[in-house]
Design an enzyme around this catalytic site. Structure first.
Site, short mmCIF file in Angstrom:
data_model
loop_
_atom_site.label_atom_id
_atom_site.label_comp_id
_atom_site.label_asym_id
_atom_site.label_seq_id
_atom_site.Cartn_x
_atom_site.Cartn_y
_atom_site.Cartn_z
N HIS A 158 0.96 -1.21 -0.01
CA HIS A 158 0.11 -0.03 0.08
C HIS A 158 1.03 1.34 0.10
O HIS A 158 0.85 2.14 -0.80
CB HIS A 158 -0.93 0.04 0.99
CG HIS A 158 -2.42 -0.61 0.96
ND1 HIS A 158 -2.22 -1.79 0.88
CD2 HIS A 158 -3.54 -0.29 0.64
CE1 HIS A 158 -3.54 -2.31 0.62
NE2 HIS A 158 -4.32 -1.31 0.61
N LYS A 169 -10.38 -7.71 7.45
CA LYS A 169 -11.03 -8.01 8.78
C LYS A 169 -10.98 -6.74 9.63
O LYS A 169 -10.01 -6.23 9.68
CB LYS A 169 -10.68 -9.47 9.28
CG LYS A 169 -9.33 -9.34 9.91
CD LYS A 169 -8.90 -10.61 10.56
CE LYS A 169 -7.41 -10.61 10.95
NZ LYS A 169 -7.07 -9.94 12.27
#
Lengths: 181, 280
Positions: free
Chosen positions: A38, A103
């Protein structure tokens, strides 16, 4: 609780039909990226460089898989915790990313961007890495190989089981279910 | 004086790394089963069912139950009458980790420098806590510690006047703040007393205890049970999607402390609460 099958790439029509709490089975190509990938992707965007894959309408899966045993496609491959990606996510959603699989809850900034750009956030079952690896039919490293498990992989998945955690309207299963308790 | 060769230690550590990641302990599996029976939320029940299914798949296929095969944490009890021959004990443990993570196709999750962050590609170094004890045995306890749960841990230096209510409030705050992130249902390790670092090590050590065993001190056992009840009343539930089962167990370890202090550390483990021990 509805059960819905979808195929990638995503589009606004598919996303419109998904509501927090729906069980969804995803088939098609998705891309893996976690913390280090990222950072690199967002650095690329800031420097007006191209990304390692076409991010438009794509899904990113937050996962760093185990290496495959000989004859296997991939090792254990469950989701990692999503909030660590929160600083980077609005920039990727603006760039065309439509879906994320991870999650745990997301920041307000991420949820605002999910609404603004009509996107969706799915939760996969954390710790069910062996089960999930059964749904991954092919895996290929396409960028950042030096990051080891954090490299970007192009995956082809069949009926990957996820739950809509935050839908495009901003409904958030993490808030709803705990509040209703 | 009993001699143990490092080659024996390397082999044993390698086996432990692989087995702990492939096969969830019976204690945890049994607890997941009873959690599933207790859980009222349909999503929660379904998740617990899939977690049991996942543990069965990993054992059958001999693959890691979770992709986060952890940073390798060891508690080692060294009998003072042992002589380690053939090399250095710490290096032997690290070599066992290196071989176990490579040969077991486990994920390499360790970076060399916390700022520069280059993957060491062999999951070393391990975190090793040594205790010198009487006798001529070497006991090695191992837990692959995932960081989804590790990141949700906390420490607070309470005042003595905060007492038991202060301890409960802090543990509950840590668990509530963690929410879905540490992969509930969690195991909560709590260290109370000692100094700052001692409390943290106690909290970690508490996670090595078998689920279903309680602290032998009666009032601590009572606190473990009360905290478990209160944590399960939060409604966080399996994977944080709501439900009755947020924690499988609360394990507390205590140590004498200073007249001015009440350190409390909370170390959280995910439902894949992997731990095992061997004695050489």
């Amino acid at each position: 609780m509805k059960e819905i099958k979808i195929t990638t790439p995503l589009n606004d029509n598919i996303i419109k039909k998904l509501n927090a709490g729906d069980r969804v089975y995803i088939t098609g190509t998705i891309y893996t990226a976690r913390d280090a990938a990222h950072k690199r992707m967002v650095d690329s965007l800031k420097n007006s460089e191209s990304l390692p894959f076409d991010i438009n309408n794509s899904i990113i899966y937050y996962v760093g898989p185990c290496p495959p045993k000989p004859g296997h496609v991939i090792g254990s491959a469950g989701p990692t915790t999503s909030y660590r990606m929160d600083d980077y996510t609005p920039i990727l959603l603006k760039a065309g990313l439509k879906g994320m699989i991870g999650k745990g809850n997301r920041s307000k900034e991420v949820i605002d961007s999910i609404i603004k750009y009509n996107c969706v956030y799915f939760a996969a079952i954390g710790g069910a890495g062996a089960l999930i690896s059964n749904c991954i039919k092919s895996s290929e490293i396409i960028a950042y190989e030096d990051l080891g498990t954090e490299a970007i992989r192009k995956l082809y998945v069949e009926d990957l089981p996820v739950i809509v955690a935050i839908d495009s309207k901003g409904n958030n299963l993490y808030d709803i279910n705990i509040r209703n308790k | 004086m009993r001699k143990i060769n490092v080659s024996e230690i390397i082999d044993k550590v390698k086996e432990m790394c692989i087995k702990a990641n492939y096969e969830l302990g019976e204690d945890v599996l049994k607890k997941l089963q009873s959690a599933k029976d207790k859980e009222q939320s349909p999503i929660g029940k379904d998740i617990l069912d899939k977690l049991i299914w996942n543990a069965n798949i990993s054992k059958d296929k001999q693959m890691p139950m979770c992709q986060d095969t952890g940073m390798a944490v060891f508690f080692v009890e060294i009998g003072q009458d042992i002589y380690i021959e053939g090399g250095n004990l710490t290096e032997a443990i690290n070599e066992g980790v290196r071989r176990g993570y490579k040969e077991g196709f486990l994920r390499k999750s360790v970076v060399n420098d916390p700022i520069i962050r280059e993957n060491t590609m062999d999951n070393t170094p391990a975190i090793i806590h040594y205790d010198l004890v009487e006798g001529d045995r070497l006991k090695i306890s191992f837990a692959p510690k995932g960081f989804g749960s590790e990141n949700m841990s906390g420490l607070k230096m309470l005042k003595p006047s905060d007492g038991i209510e202060g301890i409960k409030k802090f543990v509950l705050d840590v668990v509530k703040n963690a929410g879905a992130n540490p992969c509930p249902p969690i195991v909560v390790g709590v260290g109370i007393g000692g100094t700052m670092e001692k409390a943290c090590i106690l909290a970690k050590k508490a996670l090595f205890r078998k689920i279903g065993e309680f602290n032998p001190i009666k009032h601590i056992e009572k606190l473990e049970k009360e905290l478990l009840d209160e944590i399960n009343k939060t409604g966080i539930g399996p994977q944080g999607l709501g439900g009755d089962v947020t924690a499988l167990s609360v394990n507390i370890e205590v140590f004498p402390t200073h007249i001015a202090g009440l350190p409390v550390a909370v170390n959280i483990n995910c439902h894949a609460a992997r731990h095992m021990e061997v004695e050489l």
